[in-house]
Structures are given as C-alpha cells and as structure tokens.
Design a protein around this motif. Structure first.
Motif, PDB file in Angstrom:
ATOM      1  N   ILE A 270       0.871  -1.194   0.000  1.00  0.00           N
ATOM      2  CA  ILE A 270       0.000   0.000   0.000  1.00  0.00           C
ATOM      3  C   ILE A 270       0.900   1.234   0.000  1.00  0.00           C
ATOM      4  CG2 ILE A 270      -1.717   1.260   1.382  1.00  0.00           C
ATOM      5  CD1 ILE A 270      -2.480  -1.722   2.387  1.00  0.00           C
ATOM      6  N   ARG A 271       0.775   2.044  -1.031  1.00  0.00           N
ATOM      7  CA  ARG A 271       1.724   3.138  -1.207  1.00  0.00           C
ATOM      8  C   ARG A 271       1.077   4.513  -1.356  1.00  0.00           C
ATOM      9  NH1 ARG A 271       4.077  -0.303   0.793  1.00  0.00           N
ATOM     10  NH2 ARG A 271       5.762  -1.569  -0.027  1.00  0.00           N
ATOM     11  N   SER A 272      -0.244   4.588  -1.176  1.00  0.00           N
ATOM     12  CA  SER A 272      -0.937   5.876  -1.290  1.00  0.00           C
ATOM     13  C   SER A 272      -2.317   5.761  -0.650  1.00  0.00           C
ATOM     14  CB  SER A 272      -1.109   6.251  -2.762  1.00  0.00           C
ATOM     15  OG  SER A 272      -2.009   5.333  -3.366  1.00  0.00           O
ATOM     16  N   GLY A 273      -2.941   6.917  -0.477  1.00  0.00           N
ATOM     17  CA  GLY A 273      -4.314   6.920   0.023  1.00  0.00           C
ATOM     18  C   GLY A 273      -5.257   6.230  -0.945  1.00  0.00           C
ATOM     19  N   ALA A 274      -4.981   6.342  -2.236  1.00  0.00           N
ATOM     20  CA  ALA A 274      -5.820   5.649  -3.229  1.00  0.00           C
ATOM     21  C   ALA A 274      -5.714   4.138  -3.044  1.00  0.00           C
ATOM     22  CB  ALA A 274      -5.392   6.050  -4.642  1.00  0.00           C
ATOM     23  N   LEU A 309       1.544   9.811   7.603  1.00  0.00           N
ATOM     24  CA  LEU A 309       0.148   9.387   7.810  1.00  0.00           C
ATOM     25  C   LEU A 309      -0.815  10.501   7.390  1.00  0.00           C
ATOM     26  CD1 LEU A 309       0.545   7.413  11.141  1.00  0.00           C
ATOM     27  CD2 LEU A 309      -0.300   6.474   8.973  1.00  0.00           C
ATOM     28  N   ASN A 310      -0.444  11.742   7.663  1.00  0.00           N
ATOM     29  CA  ASN A 310      -1.306  12.860   7.239  1.00  0.00           C
ATOM     30  C   ASN A 310      -1.344  12.982   5.719  1.00  0.00           C
ATOM     31  OD1 ASN A 310      -2.315  13.651   9.701  1.00  0.00           O
ATOM     32  ND2 ASN A 310      -0.571  14.971  10.150  1.00  0.00           N
ATOM     33  N   LYS A 311      -0.232  12.625   5.081  1.00  0.00           N
ATOM     34  CA  LYS A 311      -0.202  12.621   3.612  1.00  0.00           C
ATOM     35  C   LYS A 311      -1.189  11.562   3.086  1.00  0.00           C
ATOM     36  CE  LYS A 311       3.287  12.039  -0.043  1.00  0.00           C
ATOM     37  NZ  LYS A 311       2.946  10.694  -0.522  1.00  0.00           N
ATOM     38  N   TYR A 312      -1.179  10.383   3.694  1.00  0.00           N
ATOM     39  CA  TYR A 312      -2.131   9.328   3.302  1.00  0.00           C
ATOM     40  C   TYR A 312      -3.570   9.795   3.538  1.00  0.00           C
ATOM     41  CZ  TYR A 312       1.107   5.585   2.143  1.00  0.00           C
ATOM     42  OH  TYR A 312       2.044   4.818   1.504  1.00  0.00           O
ATOM     43  N   LYS A 313      -3.757  10.536   4.650  1.00  0.00           N
ATOM     44  CA  LYS A 313      -5.093  11.029   4.990  1.00  0.00           C
ATOM     45  C   LYS A 313      -5.587  11.969   3.882  1.00  0.00           C
ATOM     46  CE  LYS A 313      -5.421  11.996   9.598  1.00  0.00           C
ATOM     47  NZ  LYS A 313      -5.304  12.877  10.764  1.00  0.00           N
ATOM     48  N   ALA A 314      -4.720  12.884   3.457  1.00  0.00           N
ATOM     49  CA  ALA A 314      -5.102  13.844   2.411  1.00  0.00           C
ATOM     50  C   ALA A 314      -5.386  13.109   1.101  1.00  0.00           C
ATOM     51  CB  ALA A 314      -3.989  14.873   2.231  1.00  0.00           C
ATOM     52  N   MET A 320     -11.613   9.550  -1.960  1.00  0.00           N
ATOM     53  CA  MET A 320     -13.020   9.345  -1.581  1.00  0.00           C
ATOM     54  C   MET A 320     -13.904  10.383  -2.272  1.00  0.00           C
ATOM     55  SD  MET A 320     -12.582   8.342   2.450  1.00  0.00           S
ATOM     56  CE  MET A 320     -14.319   8.083   2.821  1.00  0.00           C
ATOM     57  N   THR A 321     -13.439  11.625  -2.294  1.00  0.00           N
ATOM     58  CA  THR A 321     -14.204  12.681  -2.963  1.00  0.00           C
ATOM     59  C   THR A 321     -14.376  12.350  -4.442  1.00  0.00           C
ATOM     60  OG1 THR A 321     -13.272  14.284  -1.418  1.00  0.00           O
ATOM     61  CG2 THR A 321     -14.253  15.181  -3.428  1.00  0.00           C
ATOM     62  N   LEU A 322     -13.312  11.874  -5.063  1.00  0.00           N
ATOM     63  CA  LEU A 322     -13.336  11.644  -6.511  1.00  0.00           C
ATOM     64  C   LEU A 322     -13.959  10.310  -6.923  1.00  0.00           C
ATOM     65  CD1 LEU A 322      -9.863  13.206  -7.365  1.00  0.00           C
ATOM     66  CD2 LEU A 322     -12.125  14.197  -7.774  1.00  0.00           C
ATOM     67  N   THR A 323     -14.404   9.531  -5.912  1.00  0.00           N
ATOM     68  CA  THR A 323     -15.141   8.307  -6.243  1.00  0.00           C
ATOM     69  C   THR A 323     -16.545   8.356  -5.636  1.00  0.00           C
ATOM     70  OG1 THR A 323     -14.166   7.236  -4.295  1.00  0.00           O
ATOM     71  CG2 THR A 323     -13.116   6.784  -6.411  1.00  0.00           C
ATOM     72  N   GLY A 324     -16.860   9.464  -4.956  1.00  0.00           N
ATOM     73  CA  GLY A 324     -18.184   9.591  -4.346  1.00  0.00           C
ATOM     74  C   GLY A 324     -18.374   8.682  -3.149  1.00  0.00           C
TER      75      GLY A 324
END
Ligand code: FMN
Length: 337
Positions: A270-274, A309-314, A320-324
């Motif tokens: 796992i390498r990103s919030g996505a 962790l805050n970077k992952y949060k952002a 989430m916004t871009l997938t609804g």
C-alpha cells in the motif's frame, strides 16, 4: 518537515539497507532478507505492489460527497483514518542499525498516536525487539498493539498478558512467521497453530486477539471458528514465502468468507491513500502500512511518521471525494473499474 527532507535523511541513515526508491516496489531490494526486501526472488513483495497497481479506481464527480468521513472504529478503537502502523522489528539487522530498536518503535507508536491512529510493534529472537515495543506502548499509556511470533502457545499467552497489563487494547500473532529459522536457531521455536491452539490462546487472554498473515479463505474461517477477533491478510511484506500472490488478489475471497463476522485488516504494497481505498473496496475494514512508515520513522522520527500518515489522509480524502465515497463502512466494490 516535508517528504523530500524525510526521504533524503532516511537514505543517508539506512546506509544502503533501503534505497528509498521513488516507488517502494521490491525490485532493487529483491532477496534482501535480512534487509528491507522480499524473500528469495522478491516476487511476493512485488506481487503486492503489482496487484494494487492493476486494481483501478474510476472517477465519479457528480454527487454530493464534499466532506468524506475518514474515521473508522476497529476492534472498539476510534481511529481518524483506516491506516495502522505495521509491526516491524529487528532494526539492527534489517536497517543497518539506522535507529535503535527503542527509537524506531517509539517513533512508530508515538507518530501513529499523533496522527489519530495506532501502531503495532514486533517480536524477534532477541528480547530487545519485544521489550522495546512494550516500552514504547507503555510510554504512550498503552496505545499500541504488540504482535508476537507464533512461539510455543503458553509463551504467547504469557506475552499477551504482559500486553494487557501495559494497557494495550489488543495483541496479535504473526502466524506467517511459522518457519522463521532465526527464532528456532535462537532456541525459541515457532510453528503453525491448530484451531485448538488458537482457541486456547483466545480463551486464556482478555484483550482482542489478531492473527496476522492469513492468505486463504479456509485459514480465515479457521480463525473465526477459534474465536479470533481480527485477521490481517498479509504475506509479511513478501518476507515469509517466495511467489505468493499479492494480498489484493486474495483479499476479496477472504472478505467473502468472513467479512462482518470478524475484523478484516490487510497489508502489503500500500503506497498511497488511493491504495488504501482500493483495499477497502476489496473488502478490508482497515489497512496496515509497513515500509513507507519505516522510511518515515528513520528519516523523521515520530514527526516523520505523523507527516506521512497525514499525507495518506489527504490522499484518501481526495480519492473518496473523486469516487463519491462518503464514509468507510461498506465501501462499495463498484468504485473499482
Ligand atoms: C524489516 C521488516 C521487519 C518486519 N518485522 C515484522 C515483525 O516483527 N512482526 C510482524 O508481524 N511483521 C513484521 N514485518 C511485516 C510487516 O508488519 C508488514 O506485514 C509488511 O511490511 C507490509 O508490507 P509493506 O511493507 O509493503 O507495507 C516486517 C517487515 C519488514 C520490512
């Protein structure tokens, strides 16, 4: 603090143990165990990253999700994001002594707490690994989860009781370390566990029991039968057995078998919030982050861990916004392409 400063500092301190690659994907460090790589050819580590890369999110922007809710409740714990610090031990051996064991676990446990989540700590053939983790957890008033090796069953119960006494809200066992020769060579045998042994551990301990290193629906079902509270779908970052599939490949089958009956966590690549959102859409309740937090801890200590962790949060917020996706309970599989 910024990501380039953390990475440059980590690169220097690792002195070759980790090359802090632009994408942490297991190619350069293949076979480097001890070290930061995957075992043997490194295929299992690479499969983790590849499986997530092959899983795609699609854009969806005509909706009302303007402020997604990233919080979640895992094993009764309220977390600000569904990302937990993975257990990593053996810093002297694996990271060229970039930090002491105590400084490393301290950075993970405290950085995770500062970011609103929780960190796990490891175990190893030398007592300093488990003890440093417990010291870090005690320092944070019990806010951490120790993961013990699949040692002799009574020894596991003894260590779990220590964890409970320190105030830890849960403990775990990385059952995929069942063939770890450096434990057995040090006179501390490890091995697989039967359903009855898992049940014994569960029945002789008071805090939730996590089994880490589950890769098949059958093993997940067995854990559930034994009363285990949570599993981590994991191949130990590709460090247990060469050529396993990536965790994102097996997760949907495991979630189908046990989701809703027990907590399902996952880690690996796992390498990103996505990537976090993909794992949740594939059936996980939350994820664990290994090497990216190791780089953060070495490069920036607790502040580095909090920053990453805050970077992952952002990134998760944007995904989430871009997938609804409004919230994290029951992320629909339909957000995947
Ligand atoms: C150097 C190193 C040491 C590790 N030590 C432990 C350990 O003591 N206990 C454990 O449960 N997992 C251990 N792991 C596995 C991680 O908890 C986690 O499963 C893995 O790193 C996740 O993959 P990722 O690094 O790609 O995120 C270790 C991993 C690495 C890279």
């Amino acid at each position: 603090m910024d990501i380039n400063t953390i990475r440059t500092s980590a690169l220097e301190k690792f002195r070759g143990a980790c090359r802090v690659c632009p994408v942490c994907n297991g190619y350069v460090c293949a076979g480097e165990v001890p070290g930061m790589g995957g075992l043997g050819t490194g295929a299992a580590f690479r499969h983790n990253v590849q499986a997530l890369a092959e899983c795609r999110l699609n854009l969806r922007t005509v909706h009302s999700v303007k402020n997604p809710d990233l919080s979640c409740r895992i094993l009764g714990l309220d977390l600000a994001l569904p990302v937990i610090g993975a257990a990593i031990g053996g810093i002297a051996l694996n990271m060229n002594g970039a930090l002491s064991e105590a400084a490393y676990t301290g950075a993970i446990v405290s950085g995770c707490r500062k970011a609103g989540t929780i960190g796990m700590t490891g175990d190893g053939p030398v007592p300093v690994v488990f003890d440093s983790g417990m010291a870090a957890i005690s320092h944070e008033q019990g806010w951490g989860i120790p993961i013990v090796k699949p040692r002799e069953t009574d020894k596991i119960v003894e260590l779990a009781k220590k964890a409970a006494a320190a105030g830890a809200p849960a403990f775990g066992m990385d059952i995929d370390a069942a063939a770890l020769v450096n434990m057995t060579n040090a006179g501390q045998p490890v091995g697989p566990k039967t359903i009855q042994e898992l049940e014994y551990i569960k029945n002789h301990t008071t805090i939730p029991f996590i089994v880490k290193g589950i890769m098949t629906p059958d093993d997940a079902e067995s854990c559930w039968q034994a009363g285990v509270d949570a599993i981590v779908v994991s191949n130990h970052g590709g460090r247990a057995l060469d050529h396993t599939p990536g965790t994102a490949e097996v997760l949907p089958y495991i979630a189908e078998a046990v989701k809703g009956k027990m907590t399902v966590l996952v880690d690996g690549g796992i390498r990103s919030g996505a990537d976090v959102l993909k794992m949740l859409a594939l059936g996980a309740d939350a994820v664990l982050l290994g090497r990216p937090l190791a780089i953060a801890a070495v490069g920036g200590g607790a502040d580095g861990v909090e920053f990453v962790l805050n970077k992952y949060k952002a990134e998760l917020n944007a995904a989430m916004t871009l997938t609804g996706t409004a919230g994290l309970s029951g992320v629909p599989v339909e957000i995947l392409w």
